[in-house]
Design an enzyme around this catalytic site. Structure first.
Site, PDB file in Angstrom:
ATOM      1  N   PRO A 201      99.352 112.934  25.180  1.00 15.53           N
ATOM      2  CA  PRO A 201      98.116 112.520  24.494  1.00 15.53           C
ATOM      3  C   PRO A 201      96.915 113.344  25.132  1.00 15.53           C
ATOM      4  CG  PRO A 201      99.194 110.604  24.715  1.00 15.53           C
ATOM      5  CD  PRO A 201      99.940 111.401  25.855  1.00 15.53           C
ATOM      6  N   GLY A 205      93.449 110.555  29.905  1.00 17.46           N
ATOM      7  CA  GLY A 205      93.619 109.983  31.398  1.00 17.46           C
ATOM      8  C   GLY A 205      95.031 110.405  32.028  1.00 17.46           C
ATOM      9  N   GLY A 209      96.153 118.566  30.185  1.00 11.95           N
ATOM     10  CA  GLY A 209      95.755 120.055  30.183  1.00 11.95           C
ATOM     11  C   GLY A 209      95.844 120.436  31.597  1.00 11.95           C
ATOM     12  N   ASP A 243      92.404 118.016  39.953  1.00 13.82           N
ATOM     13  CA  ASP A 243      93.854 117.611  39.958  1.00 13.82           C
ATOM     14  C   ASP A 243      95.003 118.595  39.721  1.00 13.82           C
ATOM     15  OD1 ASP A 243      93.132 118.153  37.426  1.00 13.82           O
ATOM     16  OD2 ASP A 243      93.587 116.100  36.601  1.00 13.82           O
TER      17      ASP A 243
END
Length: 409
Positions: A201, A205, A209, A243
């Site tokens: 989704p 969180g 991406g 990240d």
């Protein structure tokens, strides 16, 4: 940069395409499938027209890539274990090529493989934890010399999560390596089409991406044979987001600084339940709210995480001791900000932690998805069933065990 109906990005390159590789042969068509999720990437070469039916059996690979650069560790098993297995290769960047028995050992947490390795019939049961792991976006990556635009990214489900192509991390990742090729003064840039099937989704969180960006770096590095090691890619990934470096490797890790310094941990298999929200939550707004809260008087960081070195050591010991010890350390500084923007998160956390066998519930990333750590697989499945009965959209997942040998590949 051009767009087609909002679902496809196309980027041209400053140098012309060349339809032949440096060895003077027609550019081979290779099709790759890159599986990306919030903790792992598995690159599986599906087909390669290199004069051999099975690339796993190809023992005649050249010592230079199509750009004429030397390949330090040529290996007949680059990219895949078997074209029929749909299982990722170990050593896809050719810095740690191994045979199938060693691959089984790595993916089973160092337990070893009890069966004789066979290229034509790999032991898929050795990869149970991997193939059934969590949610993943799928990025088929096709390379050819027939496309008008060298780089194309399209969304298979017809929905592009961003309006501006330069906000698309997958496109930015592709252009990052494209720029490197340009700087190396090569005139060869194979046309590359990436179709992104979004299963993670958006604005949940879960770093979907960023996972796409890391998968694109891995896939294009392999498809274009730029021969960057994963350590090289980890350094480049920092330019795309904090990240993304972690997602180049996956597994369990502690990140410090801006995320480019990543320390990996050996782990046992852990069991989680992911609880999703029907409404997205903007990462930007969550961080803005966090800044607002921290600007107030008396705001303190969580004491457990105030010292990075101590934090890394505590996490390492807790992971070795098991899920109960790890649960005691689980904390997310963004929780208060996310709760302020979406108050129902607080009640969702309470409801989740009332489920038998759930040790801790925290928001994942900037939310609103919740990550519930369970004591075992049975507890995860039971909690998932209980929460579904109350209308919660959730999924029980597992994170595979990792031994230190995994990060040596």
């Amino acid at each position: 940069m051009k767009t087609d109906g909002g679902n496809t990005w196309r980027a041209s390159h400053s140098k012309p395409l060349n339809t032949a590789n440096t060895m003077g042969e027609p550019f081979s068509h290779s099709e790759y499938s890159v599986h990306a999720d919030q903790s792992e990437f598995y690159l599986n070469e599906l087909t390669e027209h290199s004069g051999q039916d099975n690339p796993c059996m190809n023992t005649s690979r050249l010592n230079t890539n199509r750009y004429g650069h030397p390949v330090v560790h040529p290996c007949p098993k680059i990219h895949c274990i078997c074209t029929q297995s749909n299982i990722a290769a170990i050593g896809s960047d050719c810095t740690g090529c191994v045979d199938i028995a060693q691959a089984c050992k790595m993916l089973r947490g160092g337990q070893g493989c009890t069966q004789d390795p066979c290229v034509k019939n790999p032991h898929t049961q050795c990869f149970t934890d991997v193939s059934n792991h969590a949610m993943r976006n799928v990025l088929p990556l096709n390379v050819s010399n027939t496309e008008q635009f060298p780089i194309q990214i399209e969304y298979a489900n017809g929905r592009n999560p961003v309006l501006n192509p330069m906000d698309d991390l997958a496109m930015r990742a592709a252009l990052l390596l494209s720029k490197d090729i340009d700087l190396q003064n090569t005139h060869i840039l194979p046309s590359t089409r990436i179709s992104i099937e979004k299963n993670i989704p958006v604005a949940a969180g879960l770093a979907g991406g960023s996972a796409d960006a890391a998968a694109v770096l891995l896939g294009i590095n392999s498809a274009w044979q730029t021969n960057y090691s994963r350590c090289d890619l980890l350094g480049k990934a920092g330019a795309l987001g904090a990240d993304v470096p972690f997602l180049i490797w996956g597994g369990a890790a502690y990140g410090s600084g801006t995320g480019s310094c990543v320390t990996f941990f050996e782990t046992q298999t852990l069991y989680w339940v992911l609880c999703f929200s029907k409404h997205p939550l903007s990462t930007r707004k969550v961080f803005q709210e966090l800044d607002r809260q921290r600007s107030g008087a008396g705001c303190n960081h969580h004491p457990v995480f105030s010292n990075p070195a101590e934090c890394a050591e505590m996490l390492k010991k807790a992971i070795k001791r098991g899920p109960e010890a790890l649960a005691a350390l689980l904390h997310n500084d963004l929780t208060s900000a996310a709760k302020m923007l979406m108050p129902e998160i607080a009640e969702r956390i309470k409801a989740a932690e009332r489920c038998p066998g759930i040790l801790r519930a925290i928001i994942s990333g900037s939310g609103p998805t919740l990550a519930l750590l369970a004591e075992d697989a049975e507890a995860a499945n039971r909690a998932c069933s209980i929460l579904k009965d109350t209308g919660v959209i959730c999924k029980a997942v597992s994170s595979p065990a990792y031994s230190s040998i995994y990060w040596q590949t």
